[in-house]
Scaffold this motif. Structure first.
Motif, mmCIF file in Angstrom:
data_model
loop_
_atom_site.group_PDB
_atom_site.id
_atom_site.type_symbol
_atom_site.label_atom_id
_atom_site.label_comp_id
_atom_site.label_asym_id
_atom_site.label_seq_id
_atom_site.Cartn_x
_atom_site.Cartn_y
_atom_site.Cartn_z
ATOM 1 N N ILE A 25 14.693 -6.042 12.431
ATOM 2 C CA ILE A 25 13.803 -6.187 11.285
ATOM 3 C C ILE A 25 14.533 -5.784 10.012
ATOM 4 N N THR A 26 14.424 -6.600 8.990
ATOM 5 C CA THR A 26 14.957 -6.244 7.676
ATOM 6 C C THR A 26 13.863 -5.567 6.863
ATOM 7 N N LEU A 27 14.133 -4.369 6.378
ATOM 8 C CA LEU A 27 13.183 -3.629 5.544
ATOM 9 C C LEU A 27 13.799 -3.470 4.159
ATOM 10 N N ALA A 28 13.141 -4.014 3.159
ATOM 11 C CA ALA A 28 13.659 -3.954 1.797
ATOM 12 C C ALA A 28 12.513 -3.627 0.851
ATOM 13 N N GLY A 29 12.840 -3.520 -0.438
ATOM 14 C CA GLY A 29 11.798 -3.268 -1.425
ATOM 15 C C GLY A 29 12.044 -2.013 -2.223
ATOM 16 N N GLY A 30 11.099 -1.698 -3.087
ATOM 17 C CA GLY A 30 11.211 -0.573 -3.998
ATOM 18 C C GLY A 30 10.542 -0.933 -5.307
ATOM 19 N N PRO A 31 10.840 -0.199 -6.389
ATOM 20 C CA PRO A 31 10.252 -0.530 -7.694
ATOM 21 C C PRO A 31 10.694 -1.916 -8.154
ATOM 22 N N ALA A 32 9.781 -2.640 -8.766
ATOM 23 C CA ALA A 32 10.069 -4.009 -9.198
ATOM 24 C C ALA A 32 10.886 -4.031 -10.486
ATOM 25 N N SER A 33 11.758 -5.023 -10.566
ATOM 26 C CA SER A 33 12.490 -5.287 -11.812
ATOM 27 C C SER A 33 11.599 -6.180 -12.672
ATOM 28 N N VAL A 34 10.631 -5.556 -13.330
ATOM 29 C CA VAL A 34 9.559 -6.293 -13.998
ATOM 30 C C VAL A 34 10.080 -7.288 -15.026
ATOM 31 N N THR A 35 10.863 -6.809 -15.977
ATOM 32 C CA THR A 35 11.280 -7.704 -17.058
ATOM 33 C C THR A 35 12.186 -8.827 -16.571
ATOM 34 N N LEU A 69 4.254 2.538 -2.737
ATOM 35 C CA LEU A 69 4.989 3.811 -2.762
ATOM 36 C C LEU A 69 4.775 4.558 -1.455
ATOM 37 N N PRO A 70 5.829 4.804 -0.661
ATOM 38 C CA PRO A 70 5.651 5.458 0.645
ATOM 39 C C PRO A 70 5.048 6.854 0.503
ATOM 40 N N GLN A 115 0.811 5.401 5.640
ATOM 41 C CA GLN A 115 1.362 5.338 6.984
ATOM 42 C C GLN A 115 0.742 4.212 7.794
ATOM 43 N N ALA A 116 -0.569 4.067 7.708
ATOM 44 C CA ALA A 116 -1.248 3.027 8.478
ATOM 45 C C ALA A 116 -0.791 1.637 8.042
ATOM 46 N N ALA A 117 -0.559 1.458 6.747
ATOM 47 C CA ALA A 117 -0.103 0.161 6.241
ATOM 48 C C ALA A 117 1.306 -0.142 6.736
ATOM 49 N N THR A 118 2.144 0.873 6.781
ATOM 50 C CA THR A 118 3.505 0.698 7.288
ATOM 51 C C THR A 118 3.485 0.289 8.752
ATOM 52 N N GLU A 119 2.663 0.967 9.531
ATOM 53 C CA GLU A 119 2.557 0.639 10.950
ATOM 54 C C GLU A 119 2.002 -0.768 11.147
ATOM 55 N N VAL A 160 0.830 -1.214 0.000
ATOM 56 C CA VAL A 160 0.000 0.000 0.000
ATOM 57 C C VAL A 160 0.859 1.257 0.000
ATOM 58 N N GLY A 161 1.681 1.404 1.030
ATOM 59 C CA GLY A 161 2.549 2.575 1.126
ATOM 60 C C GLY A 161 2.081 3.636 2.092
#
Length: 229
Positions: A167-177, A151-152, A130-134, A127-128
């Motif tokens: 806690i490990t926090l990772a992610g970002g835009p996907a490498s689609v192809t 997207l934050p 604030q409530a989803a992050t929490e 989602v991105g």
């Protein structure tokens, strides 16, 4: 004709012609351009592996695809945070083992109950807000992982939220192809996954405004635009 300026890195060739495929298959192939690869990215960055307890935050198209991805990677338990009956049912059909409609502390407590008190090994935040992050931080176990593809657009995060619980926090835009070429295209063509179900309503091009409005008001999960012949 369509001019695609970044075709050297953002297109994946599909075998045959559009006429070779059913509408359902075309919808699944279309998800590979965005939502399926994004949901898969959430699972990969959260390092979902066989036997994991997984929570998906967000029941839109990306969240639904994250459920599919978690199942592909061998998760034993998949809980989706969802308030909408049609989306709950879709997630269950795709491999979710349970859904939680509650939010805030009530939702966190419900997830902890379903996971035997431990919390999730991996959380896929799709989602991105604030409530989803929490929510993600509330349901992940100490030492767990969060794959964030929403997207934050909330307030700044407290860095101690990850530090003191390892806690490990990772992610970002996907490498689609990359994901499409490695695994997703074959999975769709082989009928192993059916992400095209996220397109719950079809629209003509001159209905584009309604298509967006219906997504915004939760009348459809993902709008499918049909161009005239």
């Amino acid at each position: 004709y369509l001019k695609f300026a970044y075709g050297d890195w953002a297109l994946v060739k599909i075998p045959g012609q559009p006429s070779d495929y059913s509408e359902g298959m075309l919808k699944s192939l279309l998800t590979l351009s965005d939502v399926m690869a994004t949901g898969y990215h959430a699972a990969v960055t959260a390092r979902v592996s066989k036997g994991d307890k997984v929570v998906v935050v967000g029941d839109g198209a990306v969240g639904q695809c994250a459920v599919i991805a978690a199942k592909m990677l061998g998760a034993a338990q998949i809980i989706i945070m969802s308030r909408h009956e049609d989306r709950q049912q879709m997630a269950l059909e795709s491999g979710a083992t349970a859904f939680v409609a509650e939010r805030g502390q009530e939702g966190i407590d419900k997830v902890l109950e379903l996971t035997g008190g431990s919390g999730a090994d991996a959380v896929l935040e799709c989602v991105g807000a604030q409530a989803a992050t929490e929510q993600a931080f509330g349901v992940v176990r100490p030492g767990g992982r969060i794959g964030r593809v929403g997207l934050p657009h909330g307030e700044k995060m407290d860095p101690t939220a990850t530090f003191y619980r390892n806690i490990t926090l990772a992610g970002g835009p996907a490498s689609v192809t990359t994901y499409d070429k490695k695994v997703l295209l074959k999975a769709v063509l082989d009928g192993e996954i059916n992400p095209g179900k996220v397109f719950t309503h079809s629209y003509k091009l001159d209905q584009i405004n309604q298509a967006y409005q219906d997504m915004a008001t939760r009348k459809t999960i993902k709008s499918y635009i049909v161009f005239a012949d």
